[in-house]
Design a protein around this motif. Structure first.
Motif, PDB file in Angstrom:
ATOM      1  N   ARG A 162       0.832  -1.213   0.000  1.00 35.45           N
ATOM      2  CA  ARG A 162       0.000   0.000   0.000  1.00 35.45           C
ATOM      3  C   ARG A 162       0.864   1.260   0.000  1.00 35.45           C
ATOM      4  NH1 ARG A 162      -4.785   1.645  -1.489  1.00 35.45           N
ATOM      5  NH2 ARG A 162      -5.852   2.968  -0.019  1.00 35.45           N
ATOM      6  N   GLY A 163       1.948   1.239   0.744  1.00 32.90           N
ATOM      7  CA  GLY A 163       2.850   2.389   0.800  1.00 32.90           C
ATOM      8  C   GLY A 163       3.522   2.645  -0.537  1.00 32.90           C
ATOM      9  N   VAL A 164       3.930   1.594  -1.220  1.00 33.38           N
ATOM     10  CA  VAL A 164       4.550   1.758  -2.538  1.00 33.38           C
ATOM     11  C   VAL A 164       3.513   2.249  -3.547  1.00 33.38           C
ATOM     12  CG1 VAL A 164       5.737   0.573  -4.429  1.00 33.38           C
ATOM     13  CG2 VAL A 164       6.327   0.030  -2.071  1.00 33.38           C
ATOM     14  N   GLN A 165       2.280   1.735  -3.455  1.00 34.71           N
ATOM     15  CA  GLN A 165       1.216   2.200  -4.349  1.00 34.71           C
ATOM     16  C   GLN A 165       1.004   3.700  -4.183  1.00 34.71           C
ATOM     17  OE1 GLN A 165      -1.936  -0.342  -2.915  1.00 34.71           O
ATOM     18  NE2 GLN A 165      -1.746  -1.745  -4.660  1.00 34.71           N
ATOM     19  N   LYS A 166       0.967   4.149  -2.944  1.00 40.75           N
ATOM     20  CA  LYS A 166       0.757   5.576  -2.670  1.00 40.75           C
ATOM     21  C   LYS A 166       1.929   6.401  -3.166  1.00 40.75           C
ATOM     22  CE  LYS A 166      -0.469   8.654   1.185  1.00 40.75           C
ATOM     23  NZ  LYS A 166      -0.157   9.796   0.389  1.00 40.75           N
ATOM     24  N   LEU A 167       3.138   5.930  -2.924  1.00 37.18           N
ATOM     25  CA  LEU A 167       4.331   6.642  -3.371  1.00 37.18           C
ATOM     26  C   LEU A 167       4.355   6.795  -4.889  1.00 37.18           C
ATOM     27  CD1 LEU A 167       7.181   7.755  -2.444  1.00 37.18           C
ATOM     28  CD2 LEU A 167       8.038   5.511  -3.094  1.00 37.18           C
ATOM     29  N   LEU A 168       4.078   5.718  -5.603  1.00 36.52           N
ATOM     30  CA  LEU A 168       4.087   5.776  -7.062  1.00 36.52           C
ATOM     31  C   LEU A 168       2.959   6.645  -7.602  1.00 36.52           C
ATOM     32  CD1 LEU A 168       4.936   2.050  -7.923  1.00 36.52           C
ATOM     33  CD2 LEU A 168       6.473   4.023  -7.966  1.00 36.52           C
ATOM     34  N   ALA A 169       1.788   6.575  -6.974  1.00 38.65           N
ATOM     35  CA  ALA A 169       0.659   7.407  -7.403  1.00 38.65           C
ATOM     36  C   ALA A 169       0.948   8.878  -7.170  1.00 38.65           C
ATOM     37  CB  ALA A 169      -0.607   6.994  -6.670  1.00 38.65           C
ATOM     38  N   ASP A 170       1.568   9.208  -6.029  1.00 39.74           N
ATOM     39  CA  ASP A 170       1.913  10.602  -5.740  1.00 39.74           C
ATOM     40  C   ASP A 170       2.945  11.135  -6.726  1.00 39.74           C
ATOM     41  OD1 ASP A 170       0.161  10.595  -3.625  1.00 39.74           O
ATOM     42  OD2 ASP A 170       1.708  10.431  -2.066  1.00 39.74           O
TER      43      ASP A 170
ATOM     44  N   LYS B 226       1.373  12.109  -9.984  1.00 36.38           N
ATOM     45  CA  LYS B 226       0.575  13.331  -9.923  1.00 36.38           C
ATOM     46  C   LYS B 226       1.432  14.596  -9.933  1.00 36.38           C
ATOM     47  CE  LYS B 226      -3.140  11.235  -7.256  1.00 36.38           C
ATOM     48  NZ  LYS B 226      -3.784  11.184  -5.943  1.00 36.38           N
ATOM     49  N   ARG B 227       2.738  14.492  -9.630  1.00 40.07           N
ATOM     50  CA  ARG B 227       3.574  15.681  -9.482  1.00 40.07           C
ATOM     51  C   ARG B 227       4.701  15.783 -10.521  1.00 40.07           C
ATOM     52  NH1 ARG B 227       6.225  14.996  -4.445  1.00 40.07           N
ATOM     53  NH2 ARG B 227       5.113  13.129  -3.932  1.00 40.07           N
ATOM     54  N   PRO B 228       4.390  15.764 -11.816  1.00 43.28           N
ATOM     55  CA  PRO B 228       5.486  15.913 -12.772  1.00 43.28           C
ATOM     56  C   PRO B 228       6.031  17.339 -12.801  1.00 43.28           C
ATOM     57  CG  PRO B 228       3.417  15.810 -13.941  1.00 43.28           C
ATOM     58  CD  PRO B 228       3.125  15.548 -12.477  1.00 43.28           C
ATOM     59  N   ALA B 229       5.192  18.347 -12.512  1.00 43.43           N
ATOM     60  CA  ALA B 229       5.645  19.737 -12.537  1.00 43.43           C
ATOM     61  C   ALA B 229       6.618  20.025 -11.396  1.00 43.43           C
ATOM     62  CB  ALA B 229       4.446  20.678 -12.448  1.00 43.43           C
ATOM     63  N   ALA B 230       6.459  19.359 -10.272  1.00 46.07           N
ATOM     64  CA  ALA B 230       7.353  19.588  -9.136  1.00 46.07           C
ATOM     65  C   ALA B 230       8.769  19.157  -9.465  1.00 46.07           C
ATOM     66  CB  ALA B 230       6.844  18.832  -7.912  1.00 46.07           C
ATOM     67  N   SER B 231       8.939  18.080 -10.227  1.00 45.60           N
ATOM     68  CA  SER B 231      10.281  17.635 -10.574  1.00 45.60           C
ATOM     69  C   SER B 231      10.931  18.587 -11.556  1.00 45.60           C
ATOM     70  CB  SER B 231      10.243  16.220 -11.140  1.00 45.60           C
ATOM     71  OG  SER B 231       9.511  16.195 -12.338  1.00 45.60           O
ATOM     72  N   GLN B 232      10.146  19.270 -12.392  1.00 46.12           N
ATOM     73  CA  GLN B 232      10.710  20.228 -13.327  1.00 46.12           C
ATOM     74  C   GLN B 232      11.197  21.473 -12.605  1.00 46.12           C
ATOM     75  OE1 GLN B 232       7.581  20.898 -16.127  1.00 46.12           O
ATOM     76  NE2 GLN B 232       7.932  18.952 -17.199  1.00 46.12           N
ATOM     77  N   SER B 233      10.474  21.927 -11.594  1.00 48.47           N
ATOM     78  CA  SER B 233      10.894  23.129 -10.881  1.00 48.47           C
ATOM     79  C   SER B 233      12.156  22.879 -10.073  1.00 48.47           C
ATOM     80  CB  SER B 233       9.775  23.640  -9.974  1.00 48.47           C
ATOM     81  OG  SER B 233       9.531  22.705  -8.938  1.00 48.47           O
ATOM     82  N   SER B 234      12.358  21.661  -9.603  1.00 50.07           N
ATOM     83  CA  SER B 234      13.573  21.365  -8.860  1.00 50.07           C
ATOM     84  C   SER B 234      14.774  21.312  -9.787  1.00 50.07           C
ATOM     85  CB  SER B 234      13.439  20.059  -8.083  1.00 50.07           C
ATOM     86  OG  SER B 234      13.349  18.968  -8.981  1.00 50.07           O
ATOM     87  N   GLY B 235      14.560  21.176 -11.092  1.00 54.37           N
ATOM     88  CA  GLY B 235      15.646  21.171 -12.054  1.00 54.37           C
ATOM     89  C   GLY B 235      16.395  22.489 -12.071  1.00 54.37           C
ATOM     90  N   ALA B 236      15.709  23.610 -11.850  1.00 54.99           N
ATOM     91  CA  ALA B 236      16.368  24.912 -11.836  1.00 54.99           C
ATOM     92  C   ALA B 236      17.335  25.007 -10.656  1.00 54.99           C
ATOM     93  CB  ALA B 236      15.324  26.021 -11.771  1.00 54.99           C
TER      94      ALA B 236
END
Length: 119
Positions: free
Chosen positions: A74-82, A85-95
């Protein structure tokens, strides 16, 4: 893990090959397909599974989270689902990473210049 792969890194793997590489039983890989919607190998005639390189990477990650880091299914399912949902957050950390990379580059350039001047 269990053996050295005899295929190129980008080649598709059968369930048997993936099982040998990861040391996981085939029934566990099939079970994970029912629990993780992100894990969808290609299926050909007779339900023969072919795992793409990204599927192999996902299996390795799930295995690490479940068997080494102590996550529950269940924890891995939640982690992967989260993460999905957050592809934009990984782009902002690129800067932020780009700034850190520039700092390292400048530091290395300065060190090389100092070494060249002293030699």
């Amino acid at each position: 893990m269990a053996g050295v792969p005899d295929k190129a890194a980008g080649a598709f793997r059968t369930i048997g090959e993936l099982s040998r590489e990861t040391g996981l039983q085939q029934h566990i890989l099939r079970y994970w397909e029912t629990r993780f919607p992100q894990l969808r190998p290609l299926q050909r005639a007779g339900n023969r599974r072919y795992y793409r390189p990204e599927d192999v990477a996902l299996v390795m990650r799930i295995n690490s989270l479940l068997n080494h880091e102590g996550y529950t299914i269940r924890g891995v399912q939640k982690l992967l689902a989260d993460e999905r949902k957050r592809p934009a957050a990984s782009q902002s950390s690129g800067a932020v990473d780009l700034g850190a990379i520039r700092n390292v580059r400048d530091s290395l350039a300065q060190t090389l210049a100092d070494d060249a001047g002293g030699a």
